[in-house]
Motif scaffolding. Structure first.
Motif, PDB file in Angstrom:
ATOM      1  N   PRO A 311      11.576 -13.835  -6.096  1.00 34.70           N
ATOM      2  CA  PRO A 311      12.278 -13.385  -7.313  1.00 34.70           C
ATOM      3  C   PRO A 311      13.663 -14.001  -7.465  1.00 34.70           C
ATOM      4  CG  PRO A 311      11.548 -11.518  -5.952  1.00 34.70           C
ATOM      5  CD  PRO A 311      11.271 -12.738  -5.165  1.00 34.70           C
ATOM      6  N   ALA A 312      14.289 -14.363  -6.337  1.00 39.13           N
ATOM      7  CA  ALA A 312      15.647 -14.914  -6.419  1.00 39.13           C
ATOM      8  C   ALA A 312      15.654 -16.321  -7.023  1.00 39.13           C
ATOM      9  CB  ALA A 312      16.266 -14.958  -5.023  1.00 39.13           C
ATOM     10  N   VAL A 313      14.500 -16.969  -7.004  1.00 37.34           N
ATOM     11  CA  VAL A 313      14.444 -18.361  -7.480  1.00 37.34           C
ATOM     12  C   VAL A 313      13.587 -18.483  -8.744  1.00 37.34           C
ATOM     13  CG1 VAL A 313      13.913 -20.750  -6.809  1.00 37.34           C
ATOM     14  CG2 VAL A 313      14.580 -19.081  -5.055  1.00 37.34           C
ATOM     15  N   ALA A 314      12.431 -17.864  -8.739  1.00 40.64           N
ATOM     16  CA  ALA A 314      11.494 -17.998  -9.862  1.00 40.64           C
ATOM     17  C   ALA A 314      12.027 -17.249 -11.092  1.00 40.64           C
ATOM     18  CB  ALA A 314      10.127 -17.453  -9.453  1.00 40.64           C
ATOM     19  N   ARG A 315      11.511 -17.617 -12.259  1.00 37.59           N
ATOM     20  CA  ARG A 315      11.890 -16.922 -13.493  1.00 37.59           C
ATOM     21  C   ARG A 315      10.680 -16.849 -14.421  1.00 37.59           C
ATOM     22  NH1 ARG A 315      11.899 -21.220 -16.589  1.00 37.59           N
ATOM     23  NH2 ARG A 315      12.415 -23.193 -15.608  1.00 37.59           N
ATOM     24  N   PRO A 316      10.618 -15.802 -15.237  1.00 41.21           N
ATOM     25  CA  PRO A 316       9.517 -15.705 -16.194  1.00 41.21           C
ATOM     26  C   PRO A 316       9.510 -16.919 -17.125  1.00 41.21           C
ATOM     27  CG  PRO A 316      10.718 -13.631 -16.093  1.00 41.21           C
ATOM     28  CD  PRO A 316      11.520 -14.636 -15.307  1.00 41.21           C
ATOM     29  N   GLY A 317       8.291 -17.342 -17.486  1.00 40.79           N
ATOM     30  CA  GLY A 317       8.157 -18.494 -18.390  1.00 40.79           C
ATOM     31  C   GLY A 317       8.019 -19.816 -17.654  1.00 40.79           C
ATOM     32  N   MET A 318       8.222 -19.797 -16.331  1.00 45.88           N
ATOM     33  CA  MET A 318       8.067 -21.040 -15.565  1.00 45.88           C
ATOM     34  C   MET A 318       6.604 -21.503 -15.629  1.00 45.88           C
ATOM     35  SD  MET A 318      10.209 -21.263 -12.009  1.00 45.88           S
ATOM     36  CE  MET A 318       8.754 -21.021 -11.070  1.00 45.88           C
ATOM     37  N   THR A 319       6.413 -22.813 -15.649  1.00 50.76           N
ATOM     38  CA  THR A 319       5.050 -23.339 -15.817  1.00 50.76           C
ATOM     39  C   THR A 319       4.578 -24.013 -14.527  1.00 50.76           C
ATOM     40  OG1 THR A 319       5.944 -25.393 -16.702  1.00 50.76           O
ATOM     41  CG2 THR A 319       5.313 -23.695 -18.301  1.00 50.76           C
ATOM     42  N   MET A 320       3.267 -23.985 -14.325  1.00 48.41           N
ATOM     43  CA  MET A 320       2.702 -24.555 -13.089  1.00 48.41           C
ATOM     44  C   MET A 320       1.318 -25.160 -13.381  1.00 48.41           C
ATOM     45  SD  MET A 320       1.815 -22.623  -9.502  1.00 48.41           S
ATOM     46  CE  MET A 320       0.760 -21.403 -10.285  1.00 48.41           C
ATOM     47  N   LEU A 321       1.140 -26.391 -12.905  1.00 44.38           N
ATOM     48  CA  LEU A 321      -0.186 -27.044 -12.950  1.00 44.38           C
ATOM     49  C   LEU A 321      -0.783 -26.995 -11.548  1.00 44.38           C
ATOM     50  CD1 LEU A 321      -2.360 -28.957 -14.287  1.00 44.38           C
ATOM     51  CD2 LEU A 321      -0.950 -30.863 -13.482  1.00 44.38           C
ATOM     52  N   MET A 322      -2.023 -26.566 -11.449  1.00 41.24           N
ATOM     53  CA  MET A 322      -2.750 -26.669 -10.178  1.00 41.24           C
ATOM     54  C   MET A 322      -3.952 -27.578 -10.425  1.00 41.24           C
ATOM     55  SD  MET A 322      -2.454 -22.820  -8.609  1.00 41.24           S
ATOM     56  CE  MET A 322      -2.557 -23.309  -6.894  1.00 41.24           C
ATOM     57  N   VAL A 323      -4.144 -28.539  -9.543  1.00 42.19           N
ATOM     58  CA  VAL A 323      -5.185 -29.538  -9.788  1.00 42.19           C
ATOM     59  C   VAL A 323      -5.805 -29.946  -8.447  1.00 42.19           C
ATOM     60  CG1 VAL A 323      -3.509 -31.461  -9.709  1.00 42.19           C
ATOM     61  CG2 VAL A 323      -5.624 -31.731 -11.002  1.00 42.19           C
ATOM     62  N   SER A 324      -7.056 -30.361  -8.481  1.00 42.82           N
ATOM     63  CA  SER A 324      -7.718 -30.812  -7.254  1.00 42.82           C
ATOM     64  C   SER A 324      -7.500 -32.316  -7.085  1.00 42.82           C
ATOM     65  CB  SER A 324      -9.214 -30.496  -7.296  1.00 42.82           C
ATOM     66  OG  SER A 324      -9.854 -31.294  -8.271  1.00 42.82           O
ATOM     67  N   THR A 325      -7.899 -32.836  -5.949  1.00 42.30           N
ATOM     68  CA  THR A 325      -7.641 -34.246  -5.614  1.00 42.30           C
ATOM     69  C   THR A 325      -8.517 -35.225  -6.393  1.00 42.30           C
ATOM     70  OG1 THR A 325      -9.067 -33.773  -3.748  1.00 42.30           O
ATOM     71  CG2 THR A 325      -6.723 -33.956  -3.281  1.00 42.30           C
ATOM     72  N   THR A 326      -9.491 -34.721  -7.113  1.00 39.33           N
ATOM     73  CA  THR A 326     -10.307 -35.596  -7.960  1.00 39.33           C
ATOM     74  C   THR A 326     -10.025 -35.369  -9.447  1.00 39.33           C
ATOM     75  OG1 THR A 326     -12.066 -33.950  -7.944  1.00 39.33           O
ATOM     76  CG2 THR A 326     -12.236 -35.754  -6.334  1.00 39.33           C
ATOM     77  N   GLY A 327      -9.205 -34.353  -9.748  1.00 36.59           N
ATOM     78  CA  GLY A 327      -8.949 -34.019 -11.148  1.00 36.59           C
ATOM     79  C   GLY A 327     -10.124 -33.287 -11.789  1.00 36.59           C
ATOM     80  N   GLU A 328     -11.158 -32.966 -10.972  1.00 33.65           N
ATOM     81  CA  GLU A 328     -12.307 -32.252 -11.545  1.00 33.65           C
ATOM     82  C   GLU A 328     -11.961 -30.810 -11.879  1.00 33.65           C
ATOM     83  OE1 GLU A 328     -16.348 -33.844  -9.488  1.00 33.65           O
ATOM     84  OE2 GLU A 328     -14.664 -33.455  -8.164  1.00 33.65           O
TER      85      GLU A 328
END
Ligand code: SF4
Length: 494
Positions: A311-328
């Motif tokens: 909570p001390a670092v993160a903030r609402p509205g932050m965006t995140m992409l999670m992806v595999s090593t093949t992009g599948e």
């Protein structure tokens, strides 16, 4: 068709002495291995004796001109072919000269090629399977029809590796294990499909040159790199469009904000918490168990590898992409007011980056390398002093090929060869029921060197003399190594 002398006949049957089984074969019938038959009292090698020709111009791999383009019997046809051991036959025991010892001139040098279909009890196949998916633990048995035929070995970058065959499976187990192992090697080396089951792992259909089929699903992509490498490659394409990127990988999961690539691009910390063993900044091991899900892990939901955001670092509205090593597989998330990731629609620039990962993945292929020990008795068919042949191979006096294909020779003792079955003409391999695999092998050198080695000079024939026995011409890839090229030999390099 190659005819071999008949040593013995009994009750209308002739005896084949091309291997230790020593079959008696009736007229019109084949022996136990289907390689030899009785043709009106003659012992004939059933498969066509094959010559390789160098293709000019476009690459035309393995064009078998014996099918549509009738061969008029002119062996030279304006070219200088190479005599392969395919269909040449075997001599047994080995002190007899090899079936064909053929001399020909190449670039003004008198050369000789000794060819034989070697009976390999010490042989196997190394199989490289381009996939991220976990096929089974290292050392797990690989089975065909329930019989162990090999094991899983150390994985390589983007590929799982199997070691199949070998003398222990061929001779050290039950009769059925030996037979199934030999049949598996035969089919794989002849580029046929083989279904294997791995203990505590997957069912895989293997076929040289084709994509593997894992648990019924045809694999399509080889990974672009490990998770950390993917961050390194694509960080610049992400920094302006997303706060955090996680590349999920069974081996090294990468995290953009902590990775050196992110640091150099001034990516701010996000307070992300990865469940796994931290190796170095932005690189995590063991985020999940191995499996056939995201990046070779067992997960289908990437959020399971995350702890709570700080909570001390993160903030609402932050965006995140999670992806595999093949992009599948990929997922795009936005942190809500409680700092929980919520799935959201992927933005166009990020979609493009995921597509770029996929674009950079090579097609998934199964590769099969035949590996065998030619440093044993078959050397006696080449020379009366076998160790001289081994030495001459190490000294680049003799060039070794398998079905005309370049063979890698392992360092150290013996003549341990490895050759890509995809580069060989079709049906290059056979078997004998001892059980053992039969593989083509050719030894090429200068005629003068052959004499010095103690070669069987009385058995040397010219290319023209053997022409009526060769039935199949196969054009080789113009870019492939040509066994007669003088560049292979030390005397040319000087
Ligand atoms: S198994 Fe094949 S090579 Fe061996 S003796 Fe019988 S026919 Fe000949």
């Amino acid at each position: 068709m190659v005819r071999q002398p008949v040593a013995e006949a009994r009750n209308g049957k002739i005896r084949c002495d091309a291997c230790p089984v020593m079959c008696y074969i009736a007229d019109g019938r084949a022996g136990a291995c289907d390689r030899y038959a009785n043709d009106g009292g003659d012992l004939v090698r059933v498969d066509p004796f094959t010559l390789l020709e160098r293709a000019d111009g476009d690459v035309v791999p393995f064009l078998d001109s014996s099918d549509g383009d009738a061969w008029d019997g002119d062996i030279l046809q304006g070219t200088r072919p190479f005599v392969t051991a395919i269909g040449a036959g075997t001599t047994y025991p080995d002190y007899k000269p090899a079936p064909f010892i053929v001399s020909q001139e190449h670039e003004g040098v008198d050369m000789v090629t000794v060819v034989t279909e070697g009976i390999f009890s010490y042989c196997g196949a190394k199989v490289k399977i381009d996939t991220d998916r976990h096929l089974g633990p290292e050392r797990a048995h690989v089975r065909v029809d329930g019989e162990p035929v090999g094991h899983v070995m150390t994985g390589e970058y983007g590929s799982q590796m199997l070691s199949l065959g070998g003398v222990h499976h061929l001779t050290g187990g039950s009769k059925k294990e030996g037979r199934v192992t030999c049949d598996t090697l035969l089919r794989l080396c002849n580029r046929e499909p083989v279904e294997v089951t791995i203990d505590d792992g997957a069912e895989v259909v293997l076929q040289a040159g084709r994509a593997p089929i894992v648990n019924g699903v045809t694999e399509s992509r080889m990974r672009v790199g490990c998770g950390s490498a993917t961050i390194g490659m694509f960080a610049k394409q992400w920094v302006d469009h997303v706060d955090e990127v996680v590349v999920v990988d069974d081996h090294i999961t990468g995290v953009l904000s902590e990775h050196q690539a992110g640091k150099l691009l001034d990516v701010a910390p996000t307070g992300i918490k990865i469940i796994g063993r931290r190796s170095t900044p932005g690189r995590y091991f063991q985020v999940a168990e191995p499996g056939t899900g995201w990046g070779g892990t067992n997960i289908d939901d990437p959020l399971t590898i995350l702890g709570d955001f700080k909570p001390a670092v993160a903030r609402p509205g932050m965006t995140m992409l999670m992806v595999s090593t093949t992009g599948e597989q990929w997922g795009y998330f936005v942190l809500d007011d409680d700092l929980k990731p919520r799935a959201a629609e992927l933005t166009p620039p990020l979609r493009q980056s995921v597509e770029r990962i996929a674009e950079n993945c090579e097609p998934s292929v199964t590769s099969v390398l035949f590996m065998g020990g030619a440093g044993g008795s078959l050397r006696a068919g080449v020379t009366e002093n076998p160790v001289r042949l081994t030495q001459s191979v190490k000294e680049a006096v003799t060039y070794v090929s398998c079905g005309g294909t370049e063979a890698y020779i392992w360092p150290g003792g013996g003549i341990t060869v490895m050759a890509d079955v995809q580069n060989m003409p079709a049906n290059a391999f056979g078997y004998v029921p001892t059980p053992a695999l039969v593989a083509p092998i050719e030894f090429t050198m200068r005629l003068a060197d052959y004499r010095n080695l103690g070669g069987h000079m009385d058995a040397v024939q010219s290319l023209e003399e053997i022409s009526d026995q060769a039935e199949r011409r196969v054009k080789s890839d113009a870019t492939a190594e040509w066994p007669l090229d003088t560049g292979h030999f030390h005397w040319r390099a000087r």
